[in-house]
Design a protein around this motif. Structure first.
Motif, short mmCIF file in Angstrom:
data_model
loop_
_atom_site.label_atom_id
_atom_site.label_comp_id
_atom_site.label_asym_id
_atom_site.label_seq_id
_atom_site.Cartn_x
_atom_site.Cartn_y
_atom_site.Cartn_z
N PRO A 115 55.65 51.03 44.77
CA PRO A 115 55.87 50.48 46.11
C PRO A 115 55.97 51.58 47.15
O PRO A 115 56.27 52.74 46.85
N GLY A 116 55.74 51.20 48.41
CA GLY A 116 55.84 52.17 49.49
C GLY A 116 54.48 52.74 49.83
O GLY A 116 53.55 52.72 49.02
N PRO A 117 54.35 53.28 51.05
CA PRO A 117 53.05 53.78 51.49
C PRO A 117 52.71 55.17 50.97
O PRO A 117 51.58 55.61 51.10
N GLY A 118 53.68 55.87 50.39
CA GLY A 118 53.44 57.26 50.01
C GLY A 118 52.41 57.42 48.91
O GLY A 118 51.48 58.22 49.02
N ILE A 119 52.54 56.64 47.84
CA ILE A 119 51.64 56.79 46.70
C ILE A 119 50.22 56.36 47.04
O ILE A 119 49.26 57.08 46.73
N PRO A 120 49.99 55.19 47.67
CA PRO A 120 48.61 54.85 48.06
C PRO A 120 47.98 55.88 48.98
O PRO A 120 46.79 56.17 48.86
N ALA A 121 48.77 56.45 49.90
CA ALA A 121 48.23 57.48 50.79
C ALA A 121 47.84 58.72 50.01
O ALA A 121 46.79 59.32 50.23
N ALA A 122 48.70 59.12 49.06
CA ALA A 122 48.38 60.29 48.23
C ALA A 122 47.15 60.03 47.38
O ALA A 122 46.31 60.92 47.18
N ALA A 123 47.01 58.79 46.87
CA ALA A 123 45.83 58.44 46.08
C ALA A 123 44.57 58.51 46.92
O ALA A 123 43.53 59.00 46.46
N ALA A 124 44.66 58.04 48.16
CA ALA A 124 43.50 58.10 49.04
C ALA A 124 43.12 59.53 49.37
O ALA A 124 41.93 59.89 49.38
N VAL A 125 44.12 60.37 49.62
CA VAL A 125 43.84 61.78 49.92
C VAL A 125 43.20 62.47 48.71
O VAL A 125 42.23 63.23 48.85
N ALA A 126 43.73 62.19 47.52
CA ALA A 126 43.15 62.79 46.31
C ALA A 126 41.71 62.33 46.10
O ALA A 126 40.84 63.12 45.70
N GLY A 127 41.45 61.05 46.38
CA GLY A 127 40.08 60.56 46.23
C GLY A 127 39.13 61.18 47.23
O GLY A 127 38.00 61.56 46.88
N LEU A 128 39.57 61.32 48.48
CA LEU A 128 38.73 61.96 49.49
C LEU A 128 38.49 63.42 49.16
O LEU A 128 37.38 63.95 49.35
N TRP A 129 39.52 64.10 48.67
CA TRP A 129 39.36 65.50 48.31
C TRP A 129 38.41 65.66 47.13
O TRP A 129 37.58 66.58 47.09
N GLY A 130 38.51 64.76 46.16
CA GLY A 130 37.57 64.81 45.04
C GLY A 130 36.14 64.58 45.48
O GLY A 130 35.21 65.28 45.02
N ALA A 131 35.92 63.63 46.39
CA ALA A 131 34.57 63.40 46.92
C ALA A 131 34.08 64.60 47.71
O ALA A 131 32.90 64.97 47.63
N ALA A 132 34.98 65.24 48.47
CA ALA A 132 34.59 66.43 49.24
C ALA A 132 34.22 67.58 48.31
O ALA A 132 33.26 68.33 48.57
N LEU A 133 34.96 67.75 47.21
CA LEU A 133 34.62 68.79 46.25
C LEU A 133 33.26 68.53 45.61
O LEU A 133 32.47 69.46 45.39
N LEU A 134 32.99 67.27 45.31
CA LEU A 134 31.70 66.93 44.71
C LEU A 134 30.55 67.25 45.66
O LEU A 134 29.55 67.88 45.28
N ALA A 135 30.69 66.83 46.92
CA ALA A 135 29.64 67.13 47.91
C ALA A 135 29.54 68.63 48.17
O ALA A 135 28.43 69.17 48.30
N GLY A 136 30.67 69.31 48.23
CA GLY A 136 30.64 70.75 48.47
C GLY A 136 29.98 71.51 47.33
O GLY A 136 29.25 72.49 47.57
N ALA A 137 30.21 71.09 46.09
CA ALA A 137 29.56 71.75 44.95
C ALA A 137 28.05 71.59 45.00
O ALA A 137 27.29 72.52 44.71
#
Length: 209
Positions: A53-75
């Motif tokens: 519960p709470g907005p912290g974990i979904p926000a962290a999950a979204a940030v991790a997903g965006l960072w993973g996609a950015a790493l994939l595109a950057g590679a």
């Protein structure tokens, strides 16, 4: 009248040999980028699956997903066109990501306590990318400095295919050795179907051989 002396022709100093490690290090760096991307995407899916519960974990999950996609595109961009290597923003983002992974290891929460090995894999891969980019940046700076000092810039010779293939194999084994435990410790890895059991029924109504 004395004989005229013929002036000796001026010879430019021979440039130092260019290291052929650049393509191999770039290849291993790109493979590490793919590994880091997959681990961060696994962290994202694990946090979303936690359903805390709470907005912290979904926000962290979204940030991790965006960072993973950015790493994939950057590679992909790095391997295709050698982009982003000298960018100060890229190095700062990687350093920030390493700090976040380290903080997650040092201060686990209820939602992240089971992702210690996954966070460690992401941290090691991020540090690996940072170290490789720093080495490549120093090598390029050294070549530019020699050119400005008056030396001729020697074009790097093509790397032998066997050496590049060996580097790809070694890099893939190293990155896989770091990535695989991290993926296995994530939620996706815990619920993955073992090899050879696809299509079989488990005792709750799934197909069995």
């Amino acid at each position: 009248m004395g004989a005229l002396r013929t002036a000796a022709p001026f010879h430019h100093p021979a440039p130092p040999p260019v290291s052929q490690s650049h393509p191999t290090v770039r290849l291993v760096t790109g493979i590490a980028g793919f590994g880091a991307a997959s681990v961060n995407l696994a962290i994202s899916s694990s946090l979303f699956a936690a359903g805390a519960p709470g907005p912290g974990i979904p926000a962290a999950a979204a940030v991790a997903g965006l960072w993973g996609a950015a790493l994939l595109a950057g590679a992909v961009m790095f391997l295709a066109k050698d982009l982003l290597m000298g960018s100060r923003w890229v190095r700062a983002a990687l350093a920030a990501a390493a700090a976040v992974h380290l903080a997650a290891l040092a201060f686990p929460t209820a939602a992240t306590s089971g992702l210690g090995l996954t966070q460690l894999s992401a941290l090691l891969l991020t540090l690996m990318i940072l170290a490789a980019l720093g080495w490549l940046r120093r090598q390029n700076a050294g070549q530019e400095g020699r050119q400005q000092d008056g030396g001729l810039l020697q074009e790097p010779a093509g790397v032998r295919p066997g050496r590049l293939l060996l580097a790809a194999f070694a890099g893939a084994v190293l990155v896989a050795g770091i990535t695989t435990p991290g993926l296995a410790a994530s939620t996706a890895g815990q619920y993955a179907v073992p090899h050879g059991e696809h299509g079989s029924l488990a005792p709750g109504g799934h197909h069995q051989h």
